[in-house]
Structures are given as C-alpha cells and as structure tokens.
Scaffold this motif. Sequence first.
Motif, PDB file in Angstrom:
ATOM      1  N   GLY A 147     -13.153 -50.681 -18.458  1.00 17.40           N
ATOM      2  CA  GLY A 147     -12.009 -51.244 -19.171  1.00 17.40           C
ATOM      3  C   GLY A 147     -11.795 -50.634 -20.539  1.00 17.40           C
ATOM      4  N   VAL A 148     -12.844 -50.612 -21.372  1.00 21.06           N
ATOM      5  CA  VAL A 148     -12.647 -50.186 -22.768  1.00 21.06           C
ATOM      6  C   VAL A 148     -12.411 -48.686 -22.891  1.00 21.06           C
ATOM      7  N   PRO A 185     -22.109 -55.479 -15.009  1.00 18.96           N
ATOM      8  CA  PRO A 185     -21.059 -55.871 -15.954  1.00 18.96           C
ATOM      9  C   PRO A 185     -20.847 -54.853 -17.070  1.00 18.96           C
ATOM     10  N   ALA A 186     -21.856 -54.052 -17.386  1.00 18.23           N
ATOM     11  CA  ALA A 186     -21.673 -52.995 -18.386  1.00 18.23           C
ATOM     12  C   ALA A 186     -20.743 -51.917 -17.856  1.00 18.23           C
ATOM     13  N   GLY A 224     -14.149 -47.450 -11.700  1.00 19.00           N
ATOM     14  CA  GLY A 224     -15.560 -47.607 -12.013  1.00 19.00           C
ATOM     15  C   GLY A 224     -16.349 -47.676 -10.733  1.00 19.00           C
ATOM     16  N   VAL A 225     -17.546 -47.111 -10.740  1.00 20.81           N
ATOM     17  CA  VAL A 225     -18.409 -47.152  -9.560  1.00 20.81           C
ATOM     18  C   VAL A 225     -19.811 -47.560  -9.992  1.00 20.81           C
ATOM     19  N   MET A 226     -20.350 -48.612  -9.364  1.00 18.19           N
ATOM     20  CA  MET A 226     -21.707 -49.066  -9.629  1.00 18.19           C
ATOM     21  C   MET A 226     -22.530 -48.928  -8.365  1.00 18.19           C
ATOM     22  N   GLY A 231      -9.330 -51.398 -15.777  1.00 19.22           N
ATOM     23  CA  GLY A 231      -9.539 -52.660 -16.474  1.00 19.22           C
ATOM     24  C   GLY A 231     -10.893 -53.278 -16.192  1.00 19.22           C
ATOM     25  N   GLY A 232     -11.624 -52.733 -15.193  1.00 14.93           N
ATOM     26  CA  GLY A 232     -12.950 -53.249 -14.878  1.00 14.93           C
ATOM     27  C   GLY A 232     -12.963 -54.391 -13.896  1.00 14.93           C
TER      28      GLY A 232
END
Length: 452
Positions: free
Chosen positions: A91-92, A84-85, A98-100, A119-120
């Motif tokens: 987003g911010v 979630p981080a 994003g890639v996790m 936006g995440g």
Amino acid sequence: MGRLFGTDGVRGVANADLTAELALGLSVAAAHVLAEAGTFEGHRPTAVVGRDPRASGEFLEAAVVAGLASAGVDVLRVGVLPTPAVAHLTGVLGADLGVMLSASHNAMPDNGIKFFARGGHKLADDLEDSIESVYEEHRTGAPWARPTGAGVGRVRDYDEGFETYVSHLLTVLPNRLDGLKVVLDEAHGAAARVSPEAFTRAGAQVVTIGAEPDGLNINDGCGSTHLGLLRAAVIEHGADLGIAHDGDADRCLAVDAAGNEVDGDQILAVLSLAMREAGTLRGDTVVATVMSNLGFKLAMEREGLNLVQTAVGDRYVLESMKENDYALGGEQSGHVIVLDHATTGDGTLTGLMLAARVAATGKSLADLAGVMERLPQILINVPDVDRSRVKTSGDLAAAVTAAEQELGATGRVLLRPSGTEPLVRVMVEAADIEQARAVAQRLADVVKSALG
C-alpha cells in the motif's frame, strides 16, 4: 483441476503440491490478469514480494520473482517479513501487487502463496478465479506473451521495508508500554525480528522465545498453536503478559500473568472497549464470525456494543468491515483487523494494542479480559456423512430445535458442513460444560444416523 485458491491463498506441501513451476506460472498469470483488468494501465507495474523463514520459501521466492519479472513487472524483494508487513508495504509504496510466501500456522513442510491487490488488500474471488483459469490455459499449451529487452521487469532488494513497517506500528500505537514486562513467542517465524524490535522501542521490557528461525523449525511446538512454552516463560519471568504469533504473524493470542489463555474473542472485547473510549469504534460495532464464543456476544450486548457476525474466515470479516466502514473485527483464532491501521490481520499490531491497554489502564490483562466470560464450547467432527443435507434433514432440524430449547438463552448450537470433506462439525456452547458435552454428543449421533 480442483480449485487451487483456498480461503487464504494457495497452500500445499512445498516441492510436492506447491512446486517452483506452479509458483512461477501463478505469478505470470497474476500479472496478465491484473494487466487485463487495467491495474497496470499507463505505468510500469511494480510488485512487493516477501516470505516467512521456511527453507522452501527461498526457491519459491526465486520462482515468483522470475515469473513476475518475465511478465514485465518490476520487483521489490523485502525478504523475511510478516504477512501484514507485505500488505502494508504494498500500500504505502504504491505497488500494483503484493506476494507473500507463507503457510501461516501450518507445519514446515507446507508453504503457500498469497496475493495482495493495490493498496494491500486481498484479491477478490473473481480475480483469483481468473488467475487460476489463465494459469491452466497456458499450462496446457497456449504460449505466454513475453516482453523482451527493456520490457522485462527489474529486480532489487528493498531493505527499508523492516524500518518502514516498525515505524508504522509505533506511529499508530495509542500509548507507550513503559513499565511492562512482556514475553513474545515468535513461532520461529516471520516476526522474529520485527515484533521484539517494536515492543522494545515502545518501552516494554521484552523476553523473547521462539525467535531463532532456521528454516525448518517454524511453528514447531511454539507460537499461537502451542501456548505451553509461552505460559511457562511468562510465569518463570514474572511477566505481565505474553504474546504469541503464528508463522506469518497475522495472528495474535495472549496469556495473562498467571499463564491463562486470552483468545481472539477476549482480545476483541478488550480492544473494542478501548476503541470506544478513544472514539474510534465506528458505529459502536465489532465484526466477528459465527464461531465466536457466546460469551463474547453476551459481553458486547451488556456493554451496549453491536456485534455483526459473518461466515468463518477472516476474509469474510474484512469484507463486512470494508462494506460497512467498521473499524474492528476478527476471529477467535487470533486474526484481529484494525482497519484504520492495517488491511489484514496483524498479530504484532494487535499485541502492541493489547499491551498498550494494559499500560494505559494499570489493570492486569486478566482483569481486562474478564469483561467476557468464555462459555464452555464443545466441538465434535462427524465424518463420512452427506454434508449437503444438513439444512434439509427433518430429523436433524427437530434435534437442533430440541437442543436449543434445552439450552435456552445461555447456550448455542451450530452445525457447519465442511467445505472439502464429507464431514459435519457440531458445536455446542452452554454455561455448564457437562451439559454442552451431552447435547453435542446427542446431536452428533443424530447427524450420523440422519446423514450417514
């Protein structure tokens, strides 16, 4: 090639199923698909890349970063942070992607790749399908279009991610946690630094276990899939409650002061009442899956709240929440989504909000969780059957009808065909566990005879 993307990204045994080549290729494919979809139009694209502490995450991160940069995407490496981080930072920071890198609650040999859109938010199914298709097309021979010179992506570490995320958690917390003693089990995972820092700054007295990741011990006998150590630690230290995360900290389960489990359904029940009281539970509605305990449904009815149920999987919960502007949803497993403050399940945020409710009310977690009675639930897996005939078998339909009539309003039957195996899951709930067990076994026998 079978579908690579499951319900939560691509997962497999690292360096066997999930190789550096696959990670690199999927990253390049994602960049190309998002570019074609117009995501990067008019600006130079940026991606946020994070991981959990698994040893394999080190080489997989390198492969993902190389793939993105080779496709002309600038990369912000945020290091080891919860899923979630990474979603929040995507987003911010206004990133395009994003890639996790994480396999969540899976054991250490596994790893995974999860993509987030601008936006995440999790990628839609059609975008995942396109990424797979483009990856396969180029894997079998079609060359990539590659930028050169100043067109290649630049890579830098973004060390501010930790502070940005922790500050966000504290900003949205409804009240402080002063006076509470909390045990945190971090599963030797991605929240090993974040969660203790957030709880401590919020005023709690913190005891931490499972917070020494070495790359190999993630989820090993600890965390949300193994609550024994947390129960023992809560009792030993006389804590008010315990919080357990999984490897990437998108889940939260809890135990009360006596060491009794408080699952995702109970957490949702507690938070729903807190949010209604605060006026933030839009539509007085909670979203959960069909696997939620019947006791949760009965509690919501008794409290005058609406319950919307979806298919199993937090992505389906999130889809319903976004489509209908609901504020709270989740799963029995501990994925809890507070949509005003997170775009995905956030275990640290959930734990903070649960502890905040204890602090605000002065009630014990056991008392708060007592808003619902968790009815006995029996689950039997019936293997080697034709799962496609669950909805068409007359014998099975008759058996289910008879079971439902026997259980009445205080019981429930659910048959779920596996999505990947020749297997049917039989779930029965009842006020009496022996009745639930007997009904489940009868239904399992019918499934075997009718579909075997």
